[in-house]
Every structure is written in structure tokens, then in C-alpha cells.
Design a protein around this motif. Structure first.
Motif, short mmCIF file in Angstrom:
data_model
loop_
_atom_site.label_atom_id
_atom_site.label_comp_id
_atom_site.label_asym_id
_atom_site.label_seq_id
_atom_site.Cartn_x
_atom_site.Cartn_y
_atom_site.Cartn_z
N GLY A 96 0.75 -1.32 -0.02
CA GLY A 96 -0.02 0.14 0.00
C GLY A 96 0.82 1.24 -0.06
O GLY A 96 0.45 2.28 -0.76
N LEU A 97 1.86 1.02 0.91
CA LEU A 97 2.77 2.47 0.93
C LEU A 97 3.50 2.39 -0.42
O LEU A 97 3.45 3.81 -1.08
N ALA A 98 4.13 1.57 -1.00
CA ALA A 98 4.61 1.57 -2.17
C ALA A 98 3.79 1.93 -3.37
O ALA A 98 4.15 3.05 -4.31
N ALA A 99 2.55 1.71 -3.39
CA ALA A 99 1.44 1.88 -4.41
C ALA A 99 1.11 3.52 -4.35
O ALA A 99 1.16 4.26 -5.24
N ALA A 100 0.90 3.87 -3.02
CA ALA A 100 0.45 5.45 -2.59
C ALA A 100 1.70 6.23 -3.21
O ALA A 100 1.58 7.29 -3.82
N PHE A 172 -7.19 -1.18 1.49
CA PHE A 172 -7.17 -0.19 2.67
C PHE A 172 -6.07 0.69 2.89
O PHE A 172 -6.35 1.78 3.13
N VAL A 173 -4.98 0.13 3.02
CA VAL A 173 -3.80 1.04 3.27
C VAL A 173 -3.78 2.05 2.01
O VAL A 173 -3.51 3.33 2.17
N ALA A 174 -3.49 1.44 0.77
CA ALA A 174 -3.21 2.49 -0.47
C ALA A 174 -4.39 3.61 -0.40
O ALA A 174 -4.22 4.62 -0.65
N ARG A 175 -5.65 3.14 -0.23
CA ARG A 175 -6.76 4.06 -0.50
C ARG A 175 -6.75 5.01 0.84
O ARG A 175 -7.15 6.33 0.32
N GLU A 176 -6.19 4.89 1.73
CA GLU A 176 -6.06 5.86 2.64
C GLU A 176 -5.05 6.66 2.62
O GLU A 176 -5.20 7.80 2.87
N THR A 207 8.58 12.35 3.97
CA THR A 207 7.28 11.61 3.67
C THR A 207 6.56 10.75 4.76
O THR A 207 5.47 11.21 5.12
N LEU A 208 7.61 9.94 5.38
CA LEU A 208 6.68 9.05 6.45
C LEU A 208 6.14 9.80 7.42
O LEU A 208 5.22 9.58 7.98
#
Lengths: 303, 353
Positions: A96-100, A172-176, A207-208
Motif C-alpha cells: 500500500g505504501l509503495a503503491a501510494a 485499505f492502506v493504499a486507499r487511505e 514523507t513518512l
């Protein structure tokens, strides 16, 4: 900062105390009717089911409740659920993190396709998601013969359950993170780059920290869904008692065998998980809101 | 040798030419303003200098070394963004120290250098604040200090005052000018506000539609615009469609267009004008109160001009017949601009009398 918080709450208190002028609101009867309908709906569809779970779970006393949880098969189901979440959540955290990161900070071809793909698990019925894995890795699936030759079990075993859970909880993670990171833009990262920071340092230092609350929120939702997933897992698990039953599957089996008290007792675990999730979620939202608005009151002073 | 040199810089975004063969050179230690309308390509040039955007063609050299392929991290630039882009989760101290931490400087050095910059930018005492707890002007100065901390060779400012209210903006302009003089760093700043460019910069480059229209000192650009765009963009102006209808410009060929600035125009009764013989007749069309003066719109022939009038002078009203003295006009023909003086002004009494 210290001054800002009381100021805000004082302002809020004031708003609550002032009644809207008569011409800006509805007749009292209409107001009460609307509020009543909302409350009735809330009670019927949210509060009543929750209460029922606990009432049914404790119907035959606390002793039986805890006995149901201590049963060997129940413990195995709890363990399997935790293990599945322990694999699925970190996997989706990283994906999710990588995709976002890719979607929000870079321009590239096929971005829209990627965004649509991320949403796919939401659009597809969980049962179909599970079925896909059976078709891929099942005995008669594409990779089935090769897998059985090499004695690798995916379907009706832990790997299949983890795969199905990862798939279902993928968005869930990416969408958030995507809307949050898109709103934040790339300027801070660019500023860090002009100051000499490497990509790795930019990620960890700039970023993080900016997305940590959103990330945590996504992880919590992802975890809640990973533990509660029924449809996809049901297809790939094979329902082997004490082996491939997660908590939701175990609840269903108990219920089908008319062991209502035990079924509700185990179900109450998921309800508790949901309650904890919601609690943490609102804490995070509060925290996030606070960090976003700290000191906004003070920014009015001149240079 | 110039410090920064740019040759034939071109960049397009999906068919839109943001920079179209831009070339210029900037001397060491000078403060240059990149001025132009919004969307004219100024920020793209700045971002290419910073290394955040890759030019399609053309070269950028710093001290004679081509930097096209050098990433922003290694260019030694300080960039101040329009919205400052401060690290929102870091306090003022950590923001300013970021570049130094990247350079792995010692703790004592960092503390000293940040202290020095806090002092220089008048932010002493605010080191522990988060960006959200600062005013716009303070944020701008933090961004400035952060960019200067690693001692860059080139400072780039993208619309540095755009997000600040008008009154504070004026103070900050003077402050910035003073600060850059003290630090002595080569600086390029982007702005769409000509007043800002004229006040702050040693030299101005005017960019429009991705092309560099003119480069020079503010006085030079103001006095002798070279292209119709610059003549119309810098200062206030009226466009004159038939300049030969103006008294004193009859020698211009019929239909020639020109640009006339209000400060070249006097409007009033013959007694109020400095050279009544050089003035022509006009009709007042509109009068606006502008605080320190009147802005008067007059019609001369088919042309509409505007000029200023003192509040002390008798008021004019729409419909009044009046005299208009045009001292000078920028004649526009074929993309070129030439200055034409009112011929009755230099030669009020023709020779044959």
C-alpha cells in the motif's frame, strides 16, 4: 499552542449554546420526527445486534462463555486468525505504501490503470476472490499439478488463507494514503532534494512522518478486515476443524451445529476487536486533527 | 565568466511550450528577477535550474560546468518555494538544520550555523515553533534560512512574496534585498509583480509564452522596451490604435499603433499644461478617484487614453472638453518598438515662421 486548545473548545461551546434562529430551523415536531427516525434506525441496526451478541454469549453464564473460548478448536481458530493477520497486514502495509508513493509522487503512464486495479478487491465479491485462488492453485487449477508434484499445499492451508486475505484487504492502506499524499504534494520532497537529501532519507525523514497517522489508520482498518474476512477465506480454507478455520469460519460452524452460546462467545471476540479498532481509529483521528491544526490560532501575528 | 549560463533552454509539457529557446547569463552575486505573466514559463525555468525539471534541449552551466545531468542534490542550490514547503512536522530549528544534517556536519557546527541564521532572519526565540505556529512572513523567513544554511552557490526564489498580504510584503521585499546584499549570493527570483521586480532586482528578465522578451536593468527596460509585449507589460499603459490622430504625432504613418503610458500624458486646460502648443483636443470620458490622484480617461479622435491629474487641480467631469498633451509614445511595428517624441515639443515654432 497551549493557548490554542482552550480557545477552540471555548468557541465550540459557544456555538453549541447558541440556538439557531427560528427561521433557520424546522418545526419542533419535524425535528423530533427526524431525530427519532435516525435514533430508531441506529438502535435497530447497530446497537441491537451488538447487544444481542453479548446477551446470547452470556446467556448460560460466564463460566460457559470462557469455556467456549478455551476450547481447543476455538484456540486454534484464534491462532490461525492472528497468524493470517500477521502476514497479511505487513504485506499490505508495504504494498500500500509503495503503491501510494508511486501514484501520488510520480507521473507515469498507466497510473489510472493502477488506481483502478487497487480498487479491484472492493469491487469483486469476496467469494469470487477466493475462487480465483482455487482456480489458480487448487488440485485442478493452473498450478495445481506442479504444486502437488512438489508437495506444496496452498489451497486448504495457511498460504491460501493468507493469499485470499491479502487480496481482499489490499486497498485499505493504499486507499487511505493516496488522497492524503496527493493533497500534501511533492514540494516538501523537492525541497529536501534541493537541500541534498537522498531518496531514502527523503522517504524516512519527510514523507513518512507526514503520513504516519494516515498510515496507522489504514493499517488498523486493514487489520480489522483481515481478521473478520469470511467469504474469500471460506472458499480457500476447506473448513478443516482445528486447522484451517479462522474465527469467522469457526463461528459459522458452531452456529450451524446449534451451539449458540459458544458461537456468540467466539463472535464476541470479533465484536471486541471492532470496538478496539473504532476506539483506536477515533484516537488517531483526534491526534491527526490536532497535529494538523496546532497553533492555527497563533498564526495571525504580523511578521 | 558569468556564474550561471543558460543556452537555448526548451521544455514542453504535452505540446505546451513552457520554455522556448531561452538563453541568458547571470553574473556572480547579482540579483535577477524573472518577471512575466502567470503561466509564462518562469517557474519552469527556475525548476530546470534547480534540477527538478529536465530540459528537452539546451544547456545549463554553473561556473562553466554543464549541470544538465547533475541531480538537484548535487547542484548546490537553495530553493524557496512559493508556499515555502517547510517540513511541517519539524520545528524551525530542525527545518533550518536539515541541509546541514544531510551534509553530516558536527552538532556544534549545526547549532552555531542555525543560531547565526535565526539571528540573521530575525527568528531568534522561535526555534522550537512548528511551521503551523508561524505567520506567513515568519514561514517565508524560515524557508529562506533553510535554503541558505548549506551555503548554496545559487539561491532560487519562486514567487517569494505571493502568499503574503500586501503590507507585510513591502517590508519583506526590503528585508530580502538587504539580506541578499549582506550574504552576497547569486539570486534568481520569479515574480509576476513588476513593482516587486523593479524594487528588488538589479536586473530583470521578462519572460512571456516561454520566450525571453528582454533582459536589462529596471530603468533600461522601463525606458526602452524592445518588444510590444514589454512595452505593454511594464508600467501602466493605454493602447493607441491610430497614433497619427494624436497632436504632435501626425508624422507617424496612418494606422500606426502605439503604447502610451499615463505619465507621458497631461490632461487639463491649456493653462495647466506645460506646453499648450503641443496639446490637442480631447473629451473626458470617465474620472476615477485613485486616492492620491485622479485617473482620467479621455477620447482623442478614435483613441482612448488615460492619464493622471492632481487632486489639487480643478476636477474634470465626464463630457468636458479638455486638452491632452502626449509627450511620448512607443510606436509598435512588426514586433519592434521605437520611441517617438511629440514633435511640437522639441520644435514648438516651426522654422518657416
Amino acid at each position: 499552542m497551549a493557548g490554542a486548545v482552550p480557545a477552540v473548545s471555548a468557541a465550540r461551546g459557544q456555538c453549541a449554546a447558541v440556538h439557531a434562529a427560528d427561521h433557520l430551523t424546522e418545526h419542533a415536531a419535524v425535528r423530533w420526527l427526524l431525530i427519532g427516525i435516525a435514533l430508531l434506525f441506529l438502535g435497530l441496526f447497530l446497537i441491537l445486534p451488538l447487544v444481542t451478541v453479548f446477551v446470547e454469549a452470556f446467556r448460560k453464564g460466564a463460566a460457559l462463555y470462557f469455556a467456549a473460548l478455551r476450547e481447543k478448536e476455538a484456540l486454534a481458530a484464534i491462532r490461525l486468525t492472528l497468524t493470517t493477520a500477521a502476514f497479511a497486514v505487513p504485506a499490505n502495509l508495504i504494498f500500500g505504501l509503495a503503491a501510494a508513493w508511486a501514484v501520488s509522487k510520480f507521473r507515469f503512464r498507466g497510473k489510472q490503470v493502477l488506481l483502478t486495479l487497487i480498487d479491484l478487491p472492493f469491487a469483486v465479491s469476496p467469494v469470487i476472490s477466493g475462487l480465483v485462488f482455487v482456480l489458480l492453485f487448487g488440485a485442478r487449477g493452473w498450478f495445481g499439478p506442479w504444486l502437488s508434484e512438489h508437495d506444496v499445499k496452498i489451497i486448504f492451508a495457511l498460504p491460501g488463507i493468507v493469499l485470499a486475505t491479502v487480496f481482499v484487504t489490499f486497498p485499505f492502506v493504499a486507499r487511505e494514503l493516496i488522497p492524503l499524499m496527493q493533497a500534501q504534494g511533492v514540494q516538501e520532497e523537492e525541497a529536501a532534494a534541493t537541500l541534498g537529501a537522498s531518496g531514502w532519507r527523503i522517504f524516512w525523514k519527510v514523507t513518512l512522518p507526514n503520513i504516519k497517522w494516515g498510515l496507522l489508520y489504514g493499517v488498523i482498518l486493514c487489520n480489522a478486515r483481515a481478521m473478520g474476512e469470511f467469504g474469500a477465506v471460506s472458499v480457500v480454507s476447506g473448513h478443516v476443524r482445528g486447522k484451517t478455520n479462522t474465527i469467522p469460519l469457526h463461528v459459522q460452524i458452531l452456529y450451524n451445529e446449534y451451539k449458540f452460546t459458544a458461537a456468540f462467545a467466539v463472535a464476541s471476540l470479533l465484536v471486541l476487536l471492532a470496538a478496539v479498532t473504532l476506539g483506536v481509529k477515533s484516537f488517531i483521528e483526534w491526534k491527526h486533527h490536532q497535529s494538523a491544526h496546532t497553533g492555527a490560532e497563533e498564526s495571525g501575528d504580523p511578521i | 565568466m558569468s556564474h550561471i549560463e543558460v543556452r537555448g533552454l526548451t521544455k514542453s509539457f504535452g505540446g505546451h511550450l513552457a520554455a522556448d529557446g531561452i538563453s541568458f547569463a547571470i553574473g556572480k552575486g547579482s540579483l535577477v528577477g524573472l518577471l512575466g505573466p502567470s503561466g509564462g514559463g518562469k517557474t519552469t525555468v527556475l525548476r530546470m535550474l534547480a534540477g527538478l525539471e529536465r530540459p528537452d534541449s539546451g544547456d545549463i552551466t554553473f561556473e562553466g560546468v554543464r549541470v544538465n545531468d547533475i541531480p538537484p542534490q548535487k547542484r548546490g542550490i537553495g530553493l524557496v518555494f512559493q508556499n515555502y514547503a517547510l517540513f511541517r512536522h519539524m520545528n524551525v530549528f530542525d527545518n533550518i538544520a536539515f541541509g546541514l544534517t544531510v551534509q553530516k556536519r558536527s552538532k556544534t557546527y549545526i547549532r552555531e550555523r542555525v543560531g547565526e541564521l535565526l539571528e540573521l532572519t530575525g527568528l531568534a526565540g522561535l526555534a522550537e515553533r512548528l511551521p503551523s505556529q508561524l505567520s506567513g512572513g515568519q514561514r517565508q523567513r524560515v524557508a529562506f534560512a533553510r535554503a541558505l544554511a548549506p551555503q548554496p552557490q545559487l539561491l532560487l526564489l519562486d514567487e517569494p512574496f505571493a502568499a503574503i498580504d500586501a503590507k507585510v510584503r513591502k517590508e519583506l521585499r526590503l528585508w530580502l534585498r538587504d539580506m541578499i546584499d549582506r550574504v552576497g549570493i547569486t539570486t534568481l527570483f520569479v515574480t509576476h509583480d513588476q513593482e516587486e521586480a523593479v524594487e528588488v532586482a538589479d536586473e530583470i528578465m521578462i519572460v512571456n509564452r516561454g520566450r525571453l522578451e528582454q533582459k536589462g536593468s529596471p530603468e533600461h527596460i522601463y525606458g526602452t522596451p524592445q518588444t510590444p509585449f514589454v512595452a505593454g507589460f511594464i508600467g501602466e499603459s493605454s493602447r493607441v490604435e491610430a497614433v497619427s490622430e494624436l497632436h504632435g504625432f501626425e508624422h507617424c504613418h496612418e494606422g500606426a499603433k502605439a503604447i502610451v503610458r499615463p505619465e507621458f500624458i497631461e490632461i487639463g486646460s491649456p493653462r495647466e499644461l506645460r506646453l499648450p502648443s503641443a496639446s490637442g483636443q480631447g473629451i473626458v470620458k470617465a474620472v476615477f478617484f485613485r486616492g492620491t490622484h485622479w485617473q482620467v480617461e479621455v477620447e482623442v479622435g478614435t483613441n482612448r487614453l488615460f492619464g493622471y491629474r492632481d487632486l489639487e487641480q480643478p476636477a474634470l467631469h465626464p463630457g468636458d472638453a479638455t486638452h491632452v498633451l502626449v509627450h511620448r509614445a512607443y510606436l509598435v511595428s512588426g514586433g519592434q518598438v521605437s520611441v517617438v517624441e511629440n514633435r511640437y515639443k522639441t520644435d514648438p515654432m516651426p522654422v518657416h515662421i
